[in-house]
Design an enzyme around this catalytic site. Structure first.
Site, PDB file in Angstrom:
ATOM      1  CB  THR A   1      18.994  40.468  25.126  1.00  0.00           C
ATOM      2  OG1 THR A   1      18.419  41.705  24.705  1.00  0.00           O
ATOM      3  CG2 THR A   1      20.462  40.442  24.736  1.00  0.00           C
TER       4      THR A   1
ATOM      5  CE  LYS B   1      22.905  38.384  34.932  1.00  0.00           C
ATOM      6  NZ  LYS B   1      23.927  39.191  35.539  1.00  0.00           N
TER       7      LYS B   1
ATOM      8  CG  MET C   1      13.654  43.205  31.545  1.00  0.00           C
ATOM      9  SD  MET C   1      12.519  41.850  32.080  1.00  0.00           S
ATOM     10  CE  MET C   1      10.931  42.557  31.820  1.00  0.00           C
ATOM     11  N   PRO C   2      14.128  40.282  29.550  1.00  0.00           N
ATOM     12  CG  PRO C   2      12.725  38.392  29.673  1.00  0.00           C
ATOM     13  CD  PRO C   2      12.787  39.800  29.141  1.00  0.00           C
ATOM     14  CB  VAL C   3      19.664  40.014  29.887  1.00  0.00           C
ATOM     15  CG1 VAL C   3      21.050  39.842  29.296  1.00  0.00           C
ATOM     16  CG2 VAL C   3      19.143  41.417  29.594  1.00  0.00           C
TER      17      VAL C   3
END
Lengths: 61, 61, 61, 61, 61, 61
Positions: free
Chosen positions: E40, D7, E1-3
Site C-alpha cells: 500500500t 512499515k 503488508m508493507p505500508v
C-alpha cells in the site's frame, strides 16, 4: 492539541529526552499560542539500520 | 483502505490487543461503510519515557 | 493517551465522521481500558490519486 | 525532501533492507525528479501481533 | 503488508505520481520479496510553507 | 536527522508558523545535540472536523 512526533536515531540519554520534551513543548506553546496541557509529544527512536539519506543507511556510512 | 495507526503506551496483553483490533475494525466498517477486508490496523507501542503531555513524560509523573 | 490516526479516501459526510470518532473511541476505551478523555483521534483524508494498492492508484482502477 | 516511511513486518535481513533503501531511493528520484541526497527513508518494523487486516492480526492467522 | 507513506512538496503532475507509485511498488516487491498486492502506498503532499529544513521553510528560501 | 511532524488545527498565520519552525528547531538542536541542518520539520494542519478528543470532535464542541 498539537500532536508532535519526533523520530531520531537511538542513543540519547534520559536527561536529554526530558529536556527535549520540555523545551519543544515551550517552543510550541509560545509560538502558536497553545496551552501546554494540550501539547502531546511522542519520541520514536530508530536504529541506524533503519534510517537512510541519499539511499545510504546511517549504519552503512 | 482505511489505514489506522494506534499509538499507545506498552503494557496491554495479547487478548486486549486482539479485542482492540477486532472491535476497532467493526466500528470503522459500520460507521463509514468500508468492507472489513479493506481495513488495516497497526499498533505502535510507546515506552513511558517517550510519551509526554504538557511537557512532562509519563515516566516523570 | 492512545493517539489514533485514521487515513481514508475522502467522501464521507459529517455524520459518518462523527459516528466514526464516537464508536472508535468507545471500542478503544472498552478493549484496552483507557479513559475516553485520554483518547485522541485524527482523521486524514486522501484523494484517490494519492492512494495505491498493488502499484495501482484508486483513481486508475 | 521526500520523506518516506516504510512499515513492514519484522524479519528481513540486513542485505534486504540495504537493497530496499537503495532501490526505493532510485525509484523516487527517477520518477519525481528529486535529487537523491534530498530523499530520506525510515524503515519501521512491526511485530506480527501489531499488524491486522480485516480485523485479524498476522499472528492470529 | 508493507505500508508506505511518501511525503513530498506539492507540484508533481499525475503522470509522475502514477510512475512513482508503480516503480516504488516494484522496488519494494523485488527487494523484500513481498507480493505486489500486499503493498500500500500513500502520497501526502505538503505546501512549501509547511516543510522546513535547518529551521527554514522551503517557502522562505 | 530528527524528523519532526507537528499536527495542529488550521488557523495559524504565516508568522506563527515561521516562528514555530525556527524555535522548535533550536530547542531540538540544543537539547539532543543535533546540527540544525539535520533537522526536518513538517507541519500538518487538521480541520476541526477531523480532530477529536474523548470521542468528540473539535467542531462539535
Amino acid at each position: 492539541m498539537p500532536v508532535v512526533t519526533i523520530k531520531m536515531i537511538e542513543g540519547r540519554n534520559d536527561d536529554q529526552k526530558r529536556a527535549l520534551v520540555t523545551e519543544v513543548t515551550d517552543a510550541i506553546s509560545r509560538t502558536v499560542n497553545a496551552p501546554k496541557e494540550n501539547i502531546t509529544i511522542i519520541i520514536e527512536e530508530m536504529k541506524k539500520e533503519h534510517y537512510a539519506n541519499g539511499g545510504v543507511r546511517a549504519s552503512d556510512k
